[in-house]
Design a protein around this motif. Structure first.
Motif, PDB file in Angstrom:
ATOM      1  N   PRO A   1       1.073   6.583  -0.363  1.00 54.93           N
ATOM      2  CA  PRO A   1       0.240   5.506  -0.886  1.00 54.93           C
ATOM      3  C   PRO A   1       0.986   4.985  -2.301  1.00 54.93           C
TER       4      PRO A   1
ATOM      5  N   ASP B   1       0.842  -1.395   0.087  1.00 56.21           N
ATOM      6  CA  ASP B   1       0.065   0.053   0.075  1.00 56.21           C
ATOM      7  C   ASP B   1       0.778   1.287   0.024  1.00 56.21           C
TER       8      ASP B   1
ATOM      9  N   LYS C   1      -3.357   2.693  -5.012  1.00 53.41           N
ATOM     10  CA  LYS C   1      -3.939   3.453  -3.818  1.00 53.41           C
ATOM     11  C   LYS C   1      -4.435   4.691  -4.226  1.00 53.41           C
TER      12      LYS C   1
END
Length: 296
Positions: free
Chosen positions: A102, A96, A106
């Motif tokens: 991120p 992630d 993501k």
């Protein structure tokens, strides 16, 4: 600031400028803005920019003007970034976060991340082909070397070996060295080779640069293995302990941290020996030693 840090900063700054310029878009491409934003989101996430730095450093060590290597150096960083975008996908490593942010999938969604990676895998060959600093012969040589380093014989082939190793219980050192040579070493080795090509080097020096790069790549990956169990998420900018979670065999799982560090030290010394062909260039020597001691 010493001369090494100044030169490293200069190389990195030049890389950042070029990555932004090569990923710019015109008003006619506004319909593709989300794709271009996703590409640049991952490109600007940072990182050590080791591959373009190696391109510049080898070109400079052989008396070339490193600025003539702008296109291939940026191209290699784009290839590296595309591999990271795809590595982070749920179907692959399912991470992630990347470099403290991120992951692309993501931030932009899985489909856009796949397309951003795809775009970053082909844009490099466009910018090399269109470059006006290098002659046609050098561009053709660079494109050929880079394609081989990325495809089934190179980085992507190494990723396949890595994935298949997750289902095995008999992965040994020979297997790991082969996988690291392809997954990590190929792109680092070709960075060194391309720097030589840009400087007009002969085949003997190009081979020496590749031999150096493969050993640097192996040491780099072993240090990654060590950091995955000794570092923190904050330091690495990505989750630690992922190798164990994904059932990956590494130099640490085979031998422990202390022995893995000894192997990394030995492989780094092998890499340094190849710099004799380049006058034991001070910048390359310090860069090699810095990567062995890195903490992220």
């Amino acid at each position: 600031m010493n001369s090494f840090k100044e030169k490293l900063s200069e190389y990195i700054s030049f890389t950042e400028t070029n990555l932004k310029a090569y990923n710019s878009h015109s008003p006619e491409m506004m319909a593709q803005k989300n794709l271009i934003d996703a590409m640049y989101y991952s490109l600007e996430a940072g990182g050590k920019r080791i591959r373009p730095v190696l391109v510049y450093a080898f070109c400079n060590a052989l008396g070339g003007d490193y600025k003539n290597a702008a296109a291939p150096a940026a191209a290699i960083e784009m290839i590296h970034t595309f591999s990271l975008i795809h590595d982070d996908l749920p179907a692959m490593d399912n991470d992630d976060y990347r470099r403290g942010k991120p992951s692309c999938h993501k931030a932009f969604g899985e489909a856009m991340a796949i397309l951003a990676g795809d775009a970053l895998s082909v844009l490099p060959f466009e910018i090399i082909a269109d470059d006006d600093r290098l002659d046609a012969g050098r561009k053709l040589n660079i494109i050929s070397c880079l394609a081989k380093a990325v495809g089934r014989e190179g980085m992507i082939g190494g990723q396949v070996i890595d994935m298949e190793n997750e289902t095995k219980t008999d992965v040994d050192e020979a297997n790991l060295r082969n996988m690291y040579r392809h997954k990590t070493g190929q792109l680092i080795a070709v960075s060194c080779m391309i720097g030589c090509i840009c400087a007009g080097a002969d085949g003997d020096r190009i081979k020496a640069a590749a031999d150096y790069g493969f050993r640097l790549g192996l040491a780099f990956q072993i240090i990654d293995d060590i950091l995955d169990v000794t570092s923190t998420t904050e330091e690495l900018g990505k989750p630690v302990g992922s190798d164990e979670e994904e059932n990956k065999t590494t130099f640490v799982t085979l031998y422990g941290v202390e022995r893995a560090q000894e192997i990394a030290n030995a492989v780094t010394n092998e890499a340094l020996a190849y710099l004799d062909k380049f006058g034991n260039d001070a910048f390359l020597t310090e860069l090699t030693e810095m990567l062995l001691k890195r903490k992220n």
